[in-house]
Enzyme design. Structure first.
Site, PDB file in Angstrom:
ATOM      1  N   GLY A 110      20.559  35.065  30.679  1.00 38.43           N
ATOM      2  CA  GLY A 110      20.723  36.140  29.515  1.00 38.43           C
ATOM      3  C   GLY A 110      21.004  37.659  29.924  1.00 38.43           C
ATOM      4  N   GLY A 112      22.548  39.274  31.589  1.00 38.40           N
ATOM      5  CA  GLY A 112      23.548  40.234  32.024  1.00 38.40           C
ATOM      6  C   GLY A 112      24.200  40.716  33.498  1.00 38.40           C
ATOM      7  N   SER A 113      23.773  39.822  34.461  1.00 39.25           N
ATOM      8  CA  SER A 113      24.484  40.054  36.027  1.00 39.25           C
ATOM      9  C   SER A 113      26.012  40.323  36.323  1.00 39.25           C
ATOM     10  CB  SER A 113      23.774  38.883  36.572  1.00 39.25           C
ATOM     11  OG  SER A 113      24.168  37.804  37.137  1.00 39.25           O
ATOM     12  N   SER A 114      26.685  39.297  35.261  1.00 38.48           N
ATOM     13  CA  SER A 114      28.267  38.787  36.007  1.00 38.48           C
ATOM     14  C   SER A 114      28.847  40.545  35.477  1.00 38.48           C
ATOM     15  CB  SER A 114      28.446  38.066  35.160  1.00 38.48           C
ATOM     16  OG  SER A 114      28.513  37.890  33.942  1.00 38.48           O
ATOM     17  N   ALA A 116      27.026  43.871  35.086  1.00 37.16           N
ATOM     18  CA  ALA A 116      26.936  44.142  35.382  1.00 37.16           C
ATOM     19  C   ALA A 116      27.540  44.508  36.968  1.00 37.16           C
ATOM     20  CB  ALA A 116      25.931  44.327  35.912  1.00 37.16           C
ATOM     21  N   ASP A 157      27.671  43.354  27.168  1.00 37.10           N
ATOM     22  CA  ASP A 157      27.229  43.494  28.428  1.00 37.10           C
ATOM     23  C   ASP A 157      28.146  44.804  29.353  1.00 37.10           C
ATOM     24  OD1 ASP A 157      26.040  41.374  27.251  1.00 37.10           O
ATOM     25  OD2 ASP A 157      26.036  40.180  28.628  1.00 37.10           O
TER      26      ASP A 157
HETATM   27  O1  PMV Z   1      22.955  35.226  27.068  1.00 39.83           O
HETATM   28  P1  PMV Z   1      23.403  35.993  26.524  1.00 39.83           P
HETATM   29  O2  PMV Z   1      23.345  37.162  27.123  1.00 39.83           O
HETATM   30  O3  PMV Z   1      24.839  35.818  27.672  1.00 39.83           O
HETATM   31  O4  PMV Z   1      23.793  36.898  25.193  1.00 39.83           O
HETATM   32  C1  PMV Z   1      24.788  35.704  24.373  1.00 39.83           C
HETATM   33  C2  PMV Z   1      24.757  36.780  23.071  1.00 39.83           C
HETATM   34  C3  PMV Z   1      25.472  35.892  22.017  1.00 39.83           C
HETATM   35  O5  PMV Z   1      25.125  36.414  20.284  1.00 39.83           O
HETATM   36  C4  PMV Z   1      24.683  35.185  21.861  1.00 39.83           C
HETATM   37  C5  PMV Z   1      27.020  35.807  22.133  1.00 39.83           C
HETATM   38  C6  PMV Z   1      27.507  37.114  22.049  1.00 39.83           C
HETATM   39  O6  PMV Z   1      28.557  37.170  22.790  1.00 39.83           O
HETATM   40  O7  PMV Z   1      27.343  38.130  21.669  1.00 39.83           O
END
Ligand code: PMV
Length: 331
Positions: A110, A112-114, A116, A157
């Site tokens: 979660g 944001g590595s991909s 980045a 992201d």
């Molecule tokens: O865990 P992450 O960074 O992939 O965050 C997902 C955020 C969500 O709101 C659950 C999905 C989205 O696309 O916004």
């Protein structure tokens, strides 16, 4: 000649899951970065050396050939193949590239590595072919790569990895990006459990379909938290931010996306003096974040580690994507 590009990871402060439907999410770039060095090839292959992530291989005609690590890793790397090809197509050039990928951002938790890595690849390949890409173009082209991994990501992201700083994102609205006025004291706790954002988004959708009269209200409340939270962020009102994080975590638990491991780290952080703590991102594993007065940060880090988490101290970062030309002989 080769080009080095770097881009930051991110954490979601407020609004995950609700942002899939309505209301804003508030996202912060962090000072953990991914780095990609791109150089030209004589053929049209895209070679990717991601040895510190445990795999390397190349794409020829969009087919992946593993050089080290498992063949299925090609799925992770295909985003970079697509991003590179999109850039070349956009610039009207044909060619191949070598990409050396190194990242300080833990994968699939979660942060944001991909995105980045995709953004850094797009920027590096763009500069390599003298593309003079604008940040907007970098964000858009890298999104094409990210879609390969995440299906239909919200797009937050790749934008935060491109622009850095603080980002407000709401479906159907233009992104709003803000510069940081001052640092804020955050700690990240990583459960180390990898998870799929797509599966968690599907689970919330299913719960919402079964119980719309309750879940719609929760989504609206999270949206309100994001709006009030952005204001608290600008005023640097740590106590308010902390309260809102705690409430946001409770609502995410109600949506079923927290786990015992995440809860343990959240409660450990609060016990050690955090003003607020919540899971960040899709949940189901991955990371939590805590905000605290500076004097409590070390205690919180120890509390996270005692509860089997990896603690990551981060600073927020205004620095979005960067590129730098490297002439042979330089390092
Ligand atoms: O865990 P992450 O960074 O992939 O965050 C997902 C955020 C969500 O709101 C659950 C999905 C989205 O696309 O916004």
């Amino acid at each position: 000649m080769s080009v080095e590009a770097t881009a930051p990871g991110k954490m979601i402060l407020f609004g995950e899951h609700s942002v899939v439907y309505r209301g804003p999410a508030i996202v912060l770039a962090i000072d953990r970065r991914a780095r990609v060095v791109a150089s030209k090839r004589e053929d049209k292959r895209v070679y990717i050396d991601a040895e510190d992530l445990g795999f390397s291989g190349y794409f020829e005609e969009n087919e992946y050939y593993a050089l080290s690590g498992k063949a299925w890793r090609g799925r992770n790397l295909s985003a970079l193949n697509v991003a590179s090809k999109k850039v070349m197509e956009h610039l009207g050039v044909e060619g191949g590239v070598n990409l050396v990928v190194r990242s300080m951002i833990p994968m699939a938790v979660g942060l944001g590595s991909s995105a980045a890595v995709c953004v850094a690849t797009t920027a590096a390949v763009g500069e390599l072919f003298n593309g003079n890409l604008t940040k907007k173009e970098i964000a858009e082209l890298s999104f094409e790569g990210e879609k390969i991994i995440h299906g239909t990501p919200s797009g937050v992201d790749n934008n935060v990895a491109t622009f850095g700083g603080i980002m407000k994102y709401e479906r159907g609205q233009p992104f709003e990006s803000f510069k940081l006025e001052q640092q804020l004291p955050f700690v990240i706790g990583n459960t180390r459990r990898k998870r799929s954002t797509k599966n968690l988004v599907d689970e919330v959708r299913f719960l919402k379909e079964k119980n719309p009269e309750i879940v719609d209200g929760i989504i609206d409340s999270i949206g309100k938290i994001s709006k009030i939270g952005l204001d608290a962020l600008f005023k640097r009102n740590l106590e308010k931010i902390g309260d809102l994080m705690n409430i946001n975590h409770g609502l995410l638990s109600a949506l079923g996306v927290s786990t015992p491991e995440l809860d343990e780290l959240v409660y450990a952080a609060r016990r050690e003096g955090a003003l607020g703590a919540k899971l960040t991102g899709a949940g189901g594993g991955g990371c939590m974040i805590a905000i605290a007065k500076d004097e409590n940060l070390s205690k919180i880090e120890k509390g996270i580690m005692r509860n089997k988490g990896q603690s990551i101290r981060v600073n927020l970062s205004d620095e979005g994507v960067t590129t730098r030309r490297i002439n042979s002989g330089d390092s």
